[in-house]
Structures are given as C-alpha cells and as structure tokens.
Write a protein that holds these residues in place. Sequence first.
Motif, PDB file in Angstrom:
ATOM      1  N   ASP A 167       0.911  -1.187  -0.091  1.00  0.00           N
ATOM      2  CA  ASP A 167      -0.074   0.104  -0.031  1.00  0.00           C
ATOM      3  C   ASP A 167       0.801   1.310  -0.005  1.00  0.00           C
ATOM      4  N   ALA A 168       2.129   0.987   0.321  1.00  0.00           N
ATOM      5  CA  ALA A 168       3.159   2.222   0.658  1.00  0.00           C
ATOM      6  C   ALA A 168       3.890   2.424  -0.782  1.00  0.00           C
ATOM      7  N   GLY A 169       3.394   1.407  -1.739  1.00  0.00           N
ATOM      8  CA  GLY A 169       4.173   1.462  -2.792  1.00  0.00           C
ATOM      9  C   GLY A 169       5.698   0.929  -2.978  1.00  0.00           C
ATOM     10  N   LEU A 170       5.918   0.012  -1.947  1.00  0.00           N
ATOM     11  CA  LEU A 170       6.875  -0.956  -2.318  1.00  0.00           C
ATOM     12  C   LEU A 170       6.349  -2.393  -2.627  1.00  0.00           C
ATOM     13  N   ALA A 171       7.589  -3.052  -3.130  1.00  0.00           N
ATOM     14  CA  ALA A 171       7.462  -4.307  -3.571  1.00  0.00           C
ATOM     15  C   ALA A 171       8.071  -5.338  -2.789  1.00  0.00           C
ATOM     16  N   THR A 172       7.607  -6.565  -2.640  1.00  0.00           N
ATOM     17  CA  THR A 172       8.167  -7.451  -1.663  1.00  0.00           C
ATOM     18  C   THR A 172       8.340  -8.790  -2.291  1.00  0.00           C
ATOM     19  N   LEU A 173       9.267  -9.576  -1.644  1.00  0.00           N
ATOM     20  CA  LEU A 173       9.149 -10.996  -1.796  1.00  0.00           C
ATOM     21  C   LEU A 173       9.346 -11.801  -0.757  1.00  0.00           C
ATOM     22  N   THR A 174       8.816 -12.873  -0.460  1.00  0.00           N
ATOM     23  CA  THR A 174       8.629 -13.603   0.678  1.00  0.00           C
ATOM     24  C   THR A 174       9.854 -14.837   0.205  1.00  0.00           C
ATOM     25  N   HIS A 175      10.960 -14.688   0.771  1.00  0.00           N
ATOM     26  CA  HIS A 175      11.932 -15.543   0.614  1.00  0.00           C
ATOM     27  C   HIS A 175      12.188 -16.366   1.496  1.00  0.00           C
ATOM     28  N   THR A 176      12.148 -17.792   1.323  1.00  0.00           N
ATOM     29  CA  THR A 176      12.528 -18.722   2.473  1.00  0.00           C
ATOM     30  C   THR A 176      13.507 -19.832   2.305  1.00  0.00           C
ATOM     31  N   PRO A 177      14.705 -19.273   2.375  1.00  0.00           N
ATOM     32  CA  PRO A 177      15.665 -20.120   2.304  1.00  0.00           C
ATOM     33  C   PRO A 177      15.677 -21.345   3.330  1.00  0.00           C
ATOM     34  N   SER A 178      16.029 -22.524   3.134  1.00  0.00           N
ATOM     35  CA  SER A 178      15.953 -23.649   3.862  1.00  0.00           C
ATOM     36  C   SER A 178      16.885 -24.552   4.032  1.00  0.00           C
ATOM     37  N   PRO A 179      17.595 -24.784   5.181  1.00  0.00           N
ATOM     38  CA  PRO A 179      17.031 -24.295   6.751  1.00  0.00           C
ATOM     39  C   PRO A 179      17.615 -22.771   6.732  1.00  0.00           C
ATOM     40  N   MET A 180      16.929 -21.967   7.576  1.00  0.00           N
ATOM     41  CA  MET A 180      17.630 -20.664   7.645  1.00  0.00           C
ATOM     42  C   MET A 180      17.986 -20.123   9.079  1.00  0.00           C
ATOM     43  N   GLY A 181      18.381 -21.319  10.015  1.00  0.00           N
ATOM     44  CA  GLY A 181      19.093 -20.940  11.328  1.00  0.00           C
ATOM     45  C   GLY A 181      20.297 -20.063  11.261  1.00  0.00           C
ATOM     46  N   PHE A 182      21.103 -19.961  10.262  1.00  0.00           N
ATOM     47  CA  PHE A 182      21.950 -19.120   9.892  1.00  0.00           C
ATOM     48  C   PHE A 182      21.553 -17.524  10.393  1.00  0.00           C
ATOM     49  N   LEU A 183      20.352 -17.256   9.880  1.00  0.00           N
ATOM     50  CA  LEU A 183      19.958 -15.758  10.437  1.00  0.00           C
ATOM     51  C   LEU A 183      19.778 -15.341  11.737  1.00  0.00           C
ATOM     52  N   ASN A 184      19.721 -16.425  12.646  1.00  0.00           N
ATOM     53  CA  ASN A 184      19.908 -15.916  14.050  1.00  0.00           C
ATOM     54  C   ASN A 184      21.151 -15.229  14.506  1.00  0.00           C
ATOM     55  N   LYS A 185      22.267 -16.033  14.205  1.00  0.00           N
ATOM     56  CA  LYS A 185      23.529 -15.205  14.390  1.00  0.00           C
ATOM     57  C   LYS A 185      23.887 -13.865  13.654  1.00  0.00           C
ATOM     58  N   LEU A 186      23.474 -14.090  12.250  1.00  0.00           N
ATOM     59  CA  LEU A 186      23.548 -12.731  11.424  1.00  0.00           C
ATOM     60  C   LEU A 186      22.832 -11.593  12.060  1.00  0.00           C
ATOM     61  N   CYS A 187      21.717 -11.980  12.653  1.00  0.00           N
ATOM     62  CA  CYS A 187      20.922 -10.830  13.060  1.00  0.00           C
ATOM     63  C   CYS A 187      21.152 -10.540  14.730  1.00  0.00           C
ATOM     64  N   GLY A 188      21.687 -11.504  15.370  1.00  0.00           N
ATOM     65  CA  GLY A 188      21.731 -11.272  16.531  1.00  0.00           C
ATOM     66  C   GLY A 188      20.714 -11.622  17.528  1.00  0.00           C
ATOM     67  N   ARG A 189      19.929 -12.507  16.987  1.00  0.00           N
ATOM     68  CA  ARG A 189      18.697 -12.862  17.681  1.00  0.00           C
ATOM     69  C   ARG A 189      18.857 -14.301  18.521  1.00  0.00           C
ATOM     70  N   PRO A 190      18.186 -14.188  19.864  1.00  0.00           N
ATOM     71  CA  PRO A 190      18.069 -15.345  20.626  1.00  0.00           C
ATOM     72  C   PRO A 190      17.597 -16.754  20.050  1.00  0.00           C
ATOM     73  N   ASP A 191      17.899 -17.790  21.007  1.00  0.00           N
ATOM     74  CA  ASP A 191      17.597 -19.118  20.657  1.00  0.00           C
ATOM     75  C   ASP A 191      16.110 -19.322  20.514  1.00  0.00           C
ATOM     76  N   ASN A 192      15.066 -18.598  21.407  1.00  0.00           N
ATOM     77  CA  ASN A 192      13.733 -18.876  21.331  1.00  0.00           C
ATOM     78  C   ASN A 192      13.027 -18.254  20.105  1.00  0.00           C
ATOM     79  N   GLU A 193      13.981 -17.614  19.226  1.00  0.00           N
ATOM     80  CA  GLU A 193      13.372 -17.175  17.884  1.00  0.00           C
ATOM     81  C   GLU A 193      13.712 -18.004  16.814  1.00  0.00           C
ATOM     82  N   LYS A 194      13.018 -18.306  16.079  1.00  0.00           N
ATOM     83  CA  LYS A 194      13.134 -18.915  14.829  1.00  0.00           C
ATOM     84  C   LYS A 194      12.841 -18.160  13.465  1.00  0.00           C
TER      85      LYS A 194
END
Length: 227
Positions: A167-194
């Motif tokens: 609605d704000a005029g931006l395009a998106t892509l829902t990308h789902t690399p699998s498995p994507m556990g590497f994203l916790n480390k790269l984003c600095g997110r804790p273990d309770n988050e997937k």
Amino acid sequence: MSTTQQPAMEPLNGYQEMPQDQMRDRALAHYEQLRRRRTVRDYDSRPVPREVIEHCLLAAGTAPSGANQQPWHFAVISDPAIKSRIRAEAEEEERAFYSGRAPEEWLRALAPLGTDASKPFLEEAPLLICIFAQKYGIDAQGERFSHYYVPESVGIATGFLISALHDAGLATLTHTPSPMGFLNKLCGRPDNEKPVILLVVGYPKPGCQVPVHGGIKKPLEVISSWL
Ligand code: IYR
C-alpha cells in the motif's frame, strides 16, 4: 490478576460502521489495490525511507495473536556487508535444494516461477526484513513461558506487513531459504526465536518482469463456499 477477577475493559473507540454503499466501495477498492501486488524478484538499489518501513512494521504489530502475546520480531537489514553474507549463506542452501535436496514434485511446482539458486536480490534490494517467530517467551526472571498459536500469529502479522508495504508503494518477495538458522547469528537474535521468512523489500528494477503464473489467482467459487 487472579483468574476469577474481571479484566480491565475499555470502549471500542476505533471501530467505525459505515453505510452499505461505502462498505461496497471500500471492499472493492481494497481488493483492487491488493490484486495489483506481485511478488518481485528484481530490485532497484535505491534506498527506501525509514519512517515508511517503521509505519509498516507498526501496522504489522497490530495483528491479532494468540493471547495477544505478539510472538514476532522483525530484524530490518540494510547493511551491505550483512546482506552479502545472507546472500552467500542462502545461495549455499539453495544450491543444495535445487541440485538434489528438493523432490522432483517440488521442483515441478516451482518451474512456472522460474526460480533457481541464484539470489542477487538479497544484495540488490535496499532492505531485507527477517521475520522471527518467538517459539516461547522469556520473562523478566529469565524463565521460559509458553506462546500460543505462534505460526498463525506470525503468518497474520506477515500478511499485514506485506499489505502495508504494498500500500505504501513498495514491492516485496517472501523468500524462505531452508534451513535458515544462520539468520539468528547474522541478526543477533536469541535461541527462542526461529526465522520464518526473509522479506525482501524495495522498488522494482525498471522494466522488471514477473512470471505470468504468479498473477493467476483462484476464482471466488473455488476459494470460498457459503453454507
Ligand atoms: N526457497 C527456494 C525454493 C522456493 C520454494 C517455494 I514453495 C517458492 O514458492 C519459491 C521458491 C527459493 O527461494 O528459490
């Protein structure tokens, strides 16, 4: 609060009933706007305004969730160094997927979209929003507590986010690399988050093409029934 007490209540101030003509116009206009959305895989590198993204994230955060626990976190990535690490890691997984891990049936289903292991949009798009689902909560004492209906809740919030960005005029892509556990480390997110979805956000590249297949939506009589 004990379970026998009544919870605090407040008036339903935000709700607006409207005349039927207006309801019809708005429902149609909303559909007409949403059906313009297409999943975009070729992005311009122009940056997007931060306050636009913040308002879209606030919109996502209004989504209903199990026990209103809001079991989501949105990590917004614009740093080119992090994006290129994400691309490298994701492409490694995708190469394994496309050259053996994915069953034939899955590859056949993807063929009309023309996807492959190459993911340049992970570096070219100005923003990646990594959407994390909080499998359980952690209270102030560091104790775990249950979250309810997590996939449903995060799915609804993601829908709100995609809709707000569109609605704000931006395009998106829902990308789902699998498995994507590497994203916790790269984003600095804790273990309770997937990590559940890597949402690519930006402007389409000029002359951007999209697969015809993605624009074909099932008709009303197929997706709905009235009883
Ligand atoms: N994650 C892979 C494969 C893929 C799977 C589905 I289901 C899609 O709708 C699209 C792609 C990729 O991103 O290429």
